[in-house]
Write an enzyme that holds these catalytic residues in place. Structure first.
Site, PDB file in Angstrom:
ATOM      1  N   HIS A  84      -6.788  -6.604  -1.033  1.00 32.53           N
ATOM      2  CA  HIS A  84      -5.783  -5.585  -0.772  1.00 32.53           C
ATOM      3  C   HIS A  84      -4.787  -6.014   0.305  1.00 32.53           C
ATOM      4  O   HIS A  84      -3.726  -5.420   0.444  1.00 32.53           O
ATOM      5  CB  HIS A  84      -6.461  -4.269  -0.355  1.00 32.53           C
ATOM      6  CG  HIS A  84      -5.502  -3.127  -0.177  1.00 32.53           C
ATOM      7  ND1 HIS A  84      -4.760  -2.622  -1.218  1.00 32.53           N
ATOM      8  CD2 HIS A  84      -5.161  -2.403   0.934  1.00 32.53           C
ATOM      9  CE1 HIS A  84      -3.996  -1.621  -0.777  1.00 32.53           C
ATOM     10  NE2 HIS A  84      -4.215  -1.482   0.524  1.00 32.53           N
ATOM     11  N   ASP A  95      -8.248  -6.584  -5.339  1.00 33.67           N
ATOM     12  CA  ASP A  95      -8.014  -5.389  -4.520  1.00 33.67           C
ATOM     13  C   ASP A  95      -9.057  -4.321  -4.846  1.00 33.67           C
ATOM     14  O   ASP A  95      -9.209  -3.925  -6.000  1.00 33.67           O
ATOM     15  CB  ASP A  95      -6.599  -4.867  -4.799  1.00 33.67           C
ATOM     16  CG  ASP A  95      -6.155  -3.805  -3.808  1.00 33.67           C
ATOM     17  OD1 ASP A  95      -7.028  -3.200  -3.157  1.00 33.67           O
ATOM     18  OD2 ASP A  95      -4.945  -3.581  -3.696  1.00 33.67           O
ATOM     19  N   ASP A 150       0.841  -1.197   0.000  1.00 36.46           N
ATOM     20  CA  ASP A 150       0.000   0.000   0.000  1.00 36.46           C
ATOM     21  C   ASP A 150       0.885   1.260   0.000  1.00 36.46           C
ATOM     22  O   ASP A 150       1.781   1.392  -0.838  1.00 36.46           O
ATOM     23  CB  ASP A 150      -0.932  -0.062   1.218  1.00 36.46           C
ATOM     24  CG  ASP A 150      -1.943   1.063   1.278  1.00 36.46           C
ATOM     25  OD1 ASP A 150      -2.923   1.009   0.519  1.00 36.46           O
ATOM     26  OD2 ASP A 150      -1.751   1.991   2.073  1.00 36.46           O
TER      27      ASP A 150
END
Length: 386
Positions: A363, A335, A205
């Site tokens: 994710h 995701d 991320d």
């Protein structure tokens, strides 16, 4: 008077016949019991003989198998039946195939952690066996607990850092004013490494932008950089720029992301937001749509605010430093936070050495696909320079 006459009247003679000898009351039951005992004893003897024959046959079979050489099926205490793999003749140790009919849950894997990868890994031949895991926005080192366990089980050294204001780091997230301040725990760690020591960085991320920042500062201490469903930015780009390029955001199509974000104004409404919070009721749909419920529960009580200032900061990346580090990308097709189309846009803009895809990963692949992720990480660690 009638009753009295009846009592004194002479009694009629009783006709006596053949005398019958009566047995005690418990005699018949005792006889039956003795008979049943003899039957059970006979059956027991028969069963014992059968058991002895079966045990003898099993012992002979087991002795024959032990003397059959390397192709014999190994003795296993498990109640599951084990069959040799089709490549049992190869030098590599085959993984067992189970014929157990017992249902297995997501938390009860078929293989043990040390069986997930080939047993012939020679860590001494690797450039480095040290992984440094960098979490994403709102997460902390806690999110890597499965990956840490699997890597350490395979013999690797693992360091999971808590960025400033994340995890157990005590700093107030609202007070973070720059990317350098946010990444300081990572850069401090790399700075203390010996000059000859190298590590493999893994960024998830927003952690992707953080490891890019570190690659520019310490390229000689980073063997490889792995971007896991992460922001892989180019020079002069920020996290906000990355999302603004996505058509979903330009058209306002990503309603889920917009609904989940809650801006925090610790310095007042007349100042820019100080941090971003996430609506806990929407976490599953945005970040954990393929993850186990227990990991979602862990995240819901562990996630913290995302500092806003670092999201706006543009990176300064050069080919002479950042560009010398080998980069790899791991896609997460399911995701909802960084959609696969956005992941592929970043890959096209700055092509890494190799791209991997974690089928079925959301994710947070360290929750939804920990074993497959582990296998890819080990594979990357073994990849030598072309």
């Amino acid at each position: 008077m009638g009753n009295l006459c009846t009592c004194f009247a002479p009694k009629p003679a009783v006709k006596r016949g053949r005398s019958v000898k009566r047995l005690p009351a418990n005699s018949s039951s005792q006889t039956a019991s003795n008979r049943w005992t003899r039957v059970r004893s006979a059956r027991k003897d028969s069963n014992d003989s059968l058991i002895q024959e079966q045990a003898l046959a099993a012992a002979l079979m087991f002795r024959q198998q032990n003397g059959a050489g390397a192709t014999a099926t190994a003795f296993d205490r498990s109640v599951s039946h084990r069959y040799p793999n089709s490549n049992a003749g190869s030098k590599k140790n085959p993984l067992p195939r189970s014929a157990s009919s017992r249902a297995r849950s997501l938390t009860d894997p078929l293989l043990q952690p040390h069986q997930l990868v080939n047993q012939d890994i020679k860590l001494d031949d690797l450039e480095t066996k040290h992984f440094v895991l960098v979490h994403g926005g709102g997460f902390g080192a806690w999110c890597w607990y499965k990956t840490i366990a699997l890597l350490e089980e395979s013999g690797f050294t693992v360091t999971a850092v808590d960025l400033t204001g994340s995890g157990v780091h005590s700093f107030d997230t609202n007070g973070i004013a720059s990317l350098s301040q946010y990444v300081k725990p990572l850069t401090d760690f790399l700075e203390k490494l010996a000059d000859e020591e190298k590590v493999i960085l893994v960024g998830h991320d927003f952690g992707g932008a953080c490891i890019s920042y570190a690659m520019e500062l310490f390229p000689h201490k980073i063997s490889k950089a792995i971007f896991l469903a992460a922001a892989m930015l180019v020079d002069g780009q920020s996290m906000l720029d990355m999302f603004s390029k996505q058509e979903l955001f330009q058209s306002g199509g990503n309603d889920l992301m917009q609904k989940t974000q809650i801006f925090v104004y610790a310095n007042g409404k007349d100042h820019p937001p100080s941090a971003i919070d996430l609506d806990k009721s929407l976490l599953r749909d945005l970040l954990f749509n393929q993850s186990p419920a227990k990991d979602i529960a862990l995240a819901s009580v562990s996630m913290r605010l995302i500092p806003f200032a670092p999201v706006l900061e543009k990176l300064c990346l050069s080919d002479a430093k950042h560009g010398t580090v080998r980069r790899f990308y791991i896609e997460a097709p399911e995701d909802n936070a960084i959609p696969i189309t956005l992941q592929q846009t970043m890959i096209s803009s700055s092509q890494p050495e190799k791209v991997f895809r974690l089928k079925g990963a959301d994710h947070s692949p360290f929750f939804s696909k920990p074993q497959a992720l582990h296998k890819i990480l080990v594979e990357i660690s073994k990849m030598n320079k072309a």
